[in-house]
Design an enzyme around this catalytic site. Structure first.
Site, PDB file in Angstrom:
ATOM      1  N   GLU A  23       0.638 -11.075 -16.924  1.00  0.00           N
ATOM      2  CA  GLU A  23       0.312 -10.119 -15.861  1.00  0.00           C
ATOM      3  C   GLU A  23      -0.442  -8.897 -16.371  1.00  0.00           C
ATOM      4  O   GLU A  23      -1.234  -8.329 -15.631  1.00  0.00           O
ATOM      5  CB  GLU A  23       1.549  -9.713 -15.058  1.00  0.00           C
ATOM      6  CG  GLU A  23       2.551  -8.865 -15.791  1.00  0.00           C
ATOM      7  CD  GLU A  23       3.740  -8.483 -14.921  1.00  0.00           C
ATOM      8  OE1 GLU A  23       3.555  -8.220 -13.731  1.00  0.00           O
ATOM      9  OE2 GLU A  23       4.864  -8.446 -15.461  1.00  0.00           O
ATOM     10  N   GLU A  73      10.378 -14.672 -18.925  1.00  0.00           N
ATOM     11  CA  GLU A  73      10.052 -13.260 -18.691  1.00  0.00           C
ATOM     12  C   GLU A  73       8.959 -12.784 -19.658  1.00  0.00           C
ATOM     13  O   GLU A  73       8.031 -12.074 -19.272  1.00  0.00           O
ATOM     14  CB  GLU A  73      11.333 -12.408 -18.817  1.00  0.00           C
ATOM     15  CG  GLU A  73      11.153 -10.901 -18.815  1.00  0.00           C
ATOM     16  CD  GLU A  73      10.373 -10.348 -17.626  1.00  0.00           C
ATOM     17  OE1 GLU A  73      10.052 -11.102 -16.706  1.00  0.00           O
ATOM     18  OE2 GLU A  73      10.065  -9.146 -17.649  1.00  0.00           O
ATOM     19  N   CYS A  83       0.850  -1.192   0.000  1.00  0.00           N
ATOM     20  CA  CYS A  83       0.000   0.000   0.000  1.00  0.00           C
ATOM     21  C   CYS A  83       0.883   1.238   0.000  1.00  0.00           C
ATOM     22  O   CYS A  83       2.056   1.177   0.335  1.00  0.00           O
ATOM     23  CB  CYS A  83      -0.875   0.013   1.239  1.00  0.00           C
ATOM     24  SG  CYS A  83      -1.724  -1.545   1.509  1.00  0.00           S
ATOM     25  N   LYS A 126       3.100  -2.879  -7.211  1.00  0.00           N
ATOM     26  CA  LYS A 126       4.479  -2.704  -7.637  1.00  0.00           C
ATOM     27  C   LYS A 126       5.466  -3.286  -6.639  1.00  0.00           C
ATOM     28  O   LYS A 126       6.497  -3.824  -7.016  1.00  0.00           O
ATOM     29  CB  LYS A 126       4.744  -1.202  -7.826  1.00  0.00           C
ATOM     30  CG  LYS A 126       6.114  -0.884  -8.406  1.00  0.00           C
ATOM     31  CD  LYS A 126       6.217  -1.352  -9.830  1.00  0.00           C
ATOM     32  CE  LYS A 126       7.597  -1.171 -10.418  1.00  0.00           C
ATOM     33  NZ  LYS A 126       7.789  -2.055 -11.575  1.00  0.00           N
ATOM     34  N   TRP A 138      -3.759  -2.003  -1.254  1.00  0.00           N
ATOM     35  CA  TRP A 138      -3.707  -3.289  -1.946  1.00  0.00           C
ATOM     36  C   TRP A 138      -4.145  -4.313  -0.905  1.00  0.00           C
ATOM     37  O   TRP A 138      -3.438  -4.577   0.059  1.00  0.00           O
ATOM     38  CB  TRP A 138      -2.284  -3.567  -2.403  1.00  0.00           C
ATOM     39  CG  TRP A 138      -2.151  -4.780  -3.274  1.00  0.00           C
ATOM     40  CD1 TRP A 138      -2.339  -4.841  -4.622  1.00  0.00           C
ATOM     41  CD2 TRP A 138      -1.785  -6.101  -2.852  1.00  0.00           C
ATOM     42  NE1 TRP A 138      -2.127  -6.127  -5.058  1.00  0.00           N
ATOM     43  CE2 TRP A 138      -1.775  -6.920  -4.006  1.00  0.00           C
ATOM     44  CE3 TRP A 138      -1.469  -6.674  -1.635  1.00  0.00           C
ATOM     45  CZ2 TRP A 138      -1.466  -8.261  -3.968  1.00  0.00           C
ATOM     46  CZ3 TRP A 138      -1.168  -8.029  -1.595  1.00  0.00           C
ATOM     47  CH2 TRP A 138      -1.157  -8.812  -2.750  1.00  0.00           C
ATOM     48  N   ARG A 154       1.353   1.344  -6.213  1.00  0.00           N
ATOM     49  CA  ARG A 154       1.584   0.450  -5.067  1.00  0.00           C
ATOM     50  C   ARG A 154       0.337  -0.340  -4.690  1.00  0.00           C
ATOM     51  O   ARG A 154       0.413  -1.325  -3.953  1.00  0.00           O
ATOM     52  CB  ARG A 154       2.043   1.257  -3.860  1.00  0.00           C
ATOM     53  CG  ARG A 154       3.467   1.743  -3.966  1.00  0.00           C
ATOM     54  CD  ARG A 154       3.917   2.289  -2.649  1.00  0.00           C
ATOM     55  NE  ARG A 154       4.013   1.248  -1.644  1.00  0.00           N
ATOM     56  CZ  ARG A 154       5.115   0.595  -1.324  1.00  0.00           C
ATOM     57  NH1 ARG A 154       6.231   0.888  -1.929  1.00  0.00           N
ATOM     58  NH2 ARG A 154       5.111  -0.330  -0.396  1.00  0.00           N
ATOM     59  N   LYS A 212       5.297 -11.362 -18.524  1.00  0.00           N
ATOM     60  CA  LYS A 212       4.845 -10.031 -18.947  1.00  0.00           C
ATOM     61  C   LYS A 212       3.461 -10.105 -19.583  1.00  0.00           C
ATOM     62  O   LYS A 212       2.584  -9.308 -19.291  1.00  0.00           O
ATOM     63  CB  LYS A 212       5.868  -9.506 -19.981  1.00  0.00           C
ATOM     64  CG  LYS A 212       6.229  -8.099 -19.973  1.00  0.00           C
ATOM     65  CD  LYS A 212       7.157  -7.579 -18.944  1.00  0.00           C
ATOM     66  CE  LYS A 212       6.878  -7.947 -17.526  1.00  0.00           C
ATOM     67  NZ  LYS A 212       7.979  -7.805 -16.626  1.00  0.00           N
ATOM     68  N   ASN A 252       0.604   0.039   6.015  1.00  0.00           N
ATOM     69  CA  ASN A 252       1.084  -0.821   4.941  1.00  0.00           C
ATOM     70  C   ASN A 252       1.758  -2.017   5.594  1.00  0.00           C
ATOM     71  O   ASN A 252       2.634  -1.830   6.439  1.00  0.00           O
ATOM     72  CB  ASN A 252       2.094  -0.033   4.093  1.00  0.00           C
ATOM     73  CG  ASN A 252       2.825  -0.920   3.099  1.00  0.00           C
ATOM     74  OD1 ASN A 252       2.323  -1.966   2.709  1.00  0.00           O
ATOM     75  ND2 ASN A 252       4.011  -0.505   2.698  1.00  0.00           N
ATOM     76  N   GLY A 253       1.348  -3.233   5.249  1.00  0.00           N
ATOM     77  CA  GLY A 253       1.971  -4.408   5.843  1.00  0.00           C
ATOM     78  C   GLY A 253       0.923  -5.294   6.485  1.00  0.00           C
ATOM     79  O   GLY A 253      -0.254  -5.213   6.146  1.00  0.00           O
ATOM     80  N   HIS A 295       8.457 -33.763 -23.537  1.00  0.00           N
ATOM     81  CA  HIS A 295       8.264 -34.611 -22.352  1.00  0.00           C
ATOM     82  C   HIS A 295       6.915 -34.377 -21.699  1.00  0.00           C
ATOM     83  O   HIS A 295       6.729 -34.714 -20.536  1.00  0.00           O
ATOM     84  CB  HIS A 295       9.410 -34.390 -21.368  1.00  0.00           C
ATOM     85  CG  HIS A 295      10.734 -34.753 -21.954  1.00  0.00           C
ATOM     86  ND1 HIS A 295      11.104 -36.049 -22.229  1.00  0.00           N
ATOM     87  CD2 HIS A 295      11.755 -33.973 -22.392  1.00  0.00           C
ATOM     88  CE1 HIS A 295      12.303 -36.058 -22.778  1.00  0.00           C
ATOM     89  NE2 HIS A 295      12.720 -34.806 -22.899  1.00  0.00           N
TER      90      HIS A 295
HETATM   91  C1  F6R Z   1       6.730  -8.389 -13.086  1.00  0.00           C
HETATM   92  C2  F6R Z   1       7.049  -7.664 -11.873  1.00  0.00           C
HETATM   93  C3  F6R Z   1       7.040  -8.420 -10.580  1.00  0.00           C
HETATM   94  C4  F6R Z   1       8.316  -8.088  -9.801  1.00  0.00           C
HETATM   95  C5  F6R Z   1       8.357  -8.844  -8.477  1.00  0.00           C
HETATM   96  C6  F6R Z   1       9.620  -8.545  -7.693  1.00  0.00           C
HETATM   97  O1  F6R Z   1       6.770  -7.544 -14.191  1.00  0.00           O
HETATM   98  O2  F6R Z   1       7.342  -6.515 -11.908  1.00  0.00           O
HETATM   99  O3  F6R Z   1       6.942  -9.771 -10.823  1.00  0.00           O
HETATM  100  O4  F6R Z   1       9.409  -8.439 -10.603  1.00  0.00           O
HETATM  101  O5  F6R Z   1       7.248  -8.510  -7.689  1.00  0.00           O
HETATM  102  O6  F6R Z   1       9.717  -7.199  -7.367  1.00  0.00           O
HETATM  103  P1  F6R Z   1      11.088  -6.522  -6.998  1.00  0.00           P
HETATM  104  O7  F6R Z   1      11.971  -6.597  -8.192  1.00  0.00           O
HETATM  105  O8  F6R Z   1      10.743  -5.129  -6.608  1.00  0.00           O
HETATM  106  O9  F6R Z   1      11.673  -7.315  -5.849  1.00  0.00           O
END
Ligand code: F6R
Length: 616
Positions: free
Chosen positions: A496, A489, A2, A611, A79, A27, A493, A105-106, A512
């Site tokens: 998500e 990756e 948050c 984020k 969040w 966030r 992308k 937050n937490g 397999h």
């Molecule tokens: C995907 C993405 C998330 C972060 C993950 C780790 O595009 O951004 O999967 O990579 O939450 O976050 P950080 O790098 O901040 O530890």
């Protein structure tokens, strides 16, 4: 996860807080709210949904002549963890007497126990389903006998367990914000005749560039003229001022429709910056502030690279390149697994944490577990002064600048860049690569930003493909070697931000099991950029083509043999095999972006995501 903002000063607190919250919306964005100390009481407005819903509510009120103005207040963008997104569960939360409001937050881990105690002993009626409300109720109870808000907050923190940052205001001790940090980010911003608190720097950039980074266990007491920091035993703490070097523009969209697209286009500059920061005048890699001597490196028996989400495939590339250049065995693990599996870590282990935010709780916990077993910790982090950075022995900053879109792009490619720089430096120091190879690979790495900028000049073909393929409900990504890491990756992308069910697998592993899912028309994105594995990859493509799959291949310019087996080919600029991940991921980022756009998704703020993931 948050976002928190607080203001004390001479402006209308609501405006400063709303502005800060908008910059923190990445966030969390399932609800938002503001609490102000007004006319001897605490007033709260909260609304489910994005911040604009809260803004609309306040605008409507103001049109009806209802004032919501004050010089002291706190705000929150949520969040959800405990309790569904709703008006009632939105922060701020007040205590029963209505004299205290908090934003949090937490997670308060013992909230059930605290709730029971407060209900039994003090007949408290809880309004929301959140864990956070216990903070407000607890402080409200302690406030009955306390001499100041900070006394009540301190007493409450003695009862709470968990990981959190929270901020509190009270009508009984107005013109003041008290905030506490324990394993979740918190900063205090320094103004003139006004001061701020926030969970992250972008919230305050418009108002101040000088901040105090609040440490774990600390409490900060903020008035318009003072910021006082106390340690967990309430001893005053002297903190150096931290000067923020970003400007507001870096955290704005600058004409791009989405932060994600802006950040994709910023990659050439970000990679160049990450490299430039680590080169000396003669063009050699220097790792200022990182003390990895030849003896240190020779003493390392094993490296663990640990990360979450997109940072994990960056670690897979790191493994490949470090093992190739430095000849040290590397294991890559997701942090949420590493921390609970009693890994074989000792004083000869180098633990590398990769994290954009530097606040991801699982990564931080894994780092602490490795440190406790004697490992040396090096982190690859984007946010300067973040928890991961502060708790590491050495930090390799990525210099991507602020990344606002939830889906990581420039942070990811700069993490890759750090992996190359680190591996090259290790290999040269240990003598496991020749001087010629060192200089050749470093020169090729320095050419990447230019090649990427060239590629980004015309990406209409990706947009056109997305327009045709966006209705698919399932997509596979395959590749071999480094291409497999990029496949993971690319798949992450796409899923998500577009919510398409995507799946990545090493191409050789397809036969397999997963090949059973190939049917006429199944969309498969094939990465075929490795010269050394090109023939093998062509065979894998043939296998899926034979089952009628729709094959979209990413290949290096000039490698035209794939055309015969592919429905479409996207060409990236030619480069050495080791470096392709820096280029081949970009069309995949764009594909995910364009598909999500066609599907009408909320690209910068995908559903259920945030984020910075500061909960387990
Ligand atoms: C995907 C993405 C998330 C972060 C993950 C780790 O595009 O951004 O999967 O990579 O939450 O976050 P950080 O790098 O901040 O530890």
């Amino acid at each position: 996860m948050c976002g928190i903002v607080g203001y004390v000063g001479k402006r209308n607190a609501k405006d400063v807080i709303l502005d800060g919250l908008k910059r923190l919306e990445y966030r969390g964005y399932d609800s938002a709210g503001i609490a102000l100390v007004r006319n001897g009481s605490v007033e709260i407005r909260q609304k489910v949904g994005e911040i604009r819903n809260l803004e609309e509510l306040l605008d409507n009120e103001s049109r009806r002549g209802i004032s919501f103005e004050s010089y002291t207040g706190i705000g929150h963008t949520r969040w959800a963890t405990h309790g569904a997104p709703s008006d009632i569960n939105a922060h701020p939360h007040a205590d029963q007497s209505g004299t205290v409001a908090i934003v949090h937050n937490g997670i308060i881990e013992n909230f059930v126990e605290l709730k029971e105690r407060l209900t039994r002993q003090y007949h408290v009626h809880f309004r929301s389903e959140t864990d956070s409300e216990v903070i407000a109720q607890l402080i409200g109870i302690y406030m009955r006998d306390a001499e100041s808000l900070e006394d009540a907050v301190y007493a409450a923190t003695q009862d709470m367990t968990g990981a959190y940052a929270f901020a509190v205001i009270s009508s009984k001790d107005p013109n003041k914000i008290v905030a506490v940090r324990k394993d979740a980010p918190l900063i205090a911003g320094i103004g003139k005749g006004e001061n701020f608190i926030a969970s992250d720097i972008p919230a305050l950039l418009k108002y101040c560039k000088e901040i105090y980074l609040i440490e774990n266990g600390e409490m900060v007491v903020v008035t318009a003229d003072r910021i006082d920091i106390f340690d967990e035993n309430r001893n005053p703490v002297r903190r150096e001022v931290f000067h923020v070097t970003w400007d507001v523009d870096a955290a704005e969209k600058e004409g791009y429709p989405h932060f994600m697209l802006k950040e994709i286009y910023e990659q050439p500059k970000a990679i160049e910056e990450t490299i430039a920061r680590r080169l000396d005048e003669a063009g050699n890699i220097r790792l200022d502030g990182i003390s990895l001597t030849k003896e240190d490196l020779a003493n390392i028996s094993r490296i663990y690279i640990v990360a979450c989400g997109a940072a994990y495939p960056a670690g897979l590339v790191g493994k490949f390149i470090i093992e190739k250049l430095a000849k040290i065995p590397v294991e890559v693990d997701v942090a949420s697994e590493f921390r609970y599996r009693d890994p074989l870590v000792d004083e000869r282990t180098l633990f590398i944490a990769i994290s954009q935010s530097g606040e991801t709780l699982d990564t931080l916990a894994a780092l602490r577990a490795a440190k406790a077993k004697g490992a040396r910790v090096l982190s690859v982090v984007n946010v300067v002064g973040s928890s991961v950075a502060r708790e590491s022995d050495d930090v390799f900053y990525t210099w991507a600048g602020p990344e606002i879109a939830v889906a990581s792009t420039k942070a990811y490619t700069t993490q890759l860049t750090c992996m190359y720089l680190l591996a090259l430096h290790m290999g040269r120091t240990l003598g496991t690569i020749s001087e010629t190879d060192y200089h050749a690979l470093l020169a090729a790495l320095r050419e990447i930003p230019g090649k990427l900028a060239d590629y980004l000049r015309d990406v209409r073909e990706v947009e056109a493909l997305a327009k045709i393929l966006y209705t698919r409900d399932q997509v596979f990504f395959i590749g071999r070697g480094l291409d497999a890491a990029v496949a993971y990756e690319g798949s992450l992308k796409l899923k998500e931000i577009s919510y398409i069910n995507s799946f990545a697998i090493a191409a050789g592993e397809l036969k397999h099991g997963t090949i059973a899912l190939m049917e006429p028309g199944t969309l498969v994105l094939c990465l075929a950029t490795q010269d050394a594995l090109y023939e093998k990859m062509l065979s894998n493509i043939q296998e899926i083509k034979a089952r009628g799959a729709h094959v979209l291949t990413v290949a290096k310019a000039g490698n035209r043999a794939v055309e015969a087996q592919s429905n479409e080919v996207i060409y990236i600029p030619d480069c050495r095999d080791e470096l392709t991940p820096l280029l081949s991921v970009v069309p995949l980022q764009l594909f995910a972006y364009d598909v999500a756009k066609e599907r009408g998704c909320n690209i910068d703020k995908p559903k259920n995501l945030a984020k910075s993931v500061t909960v387990e």
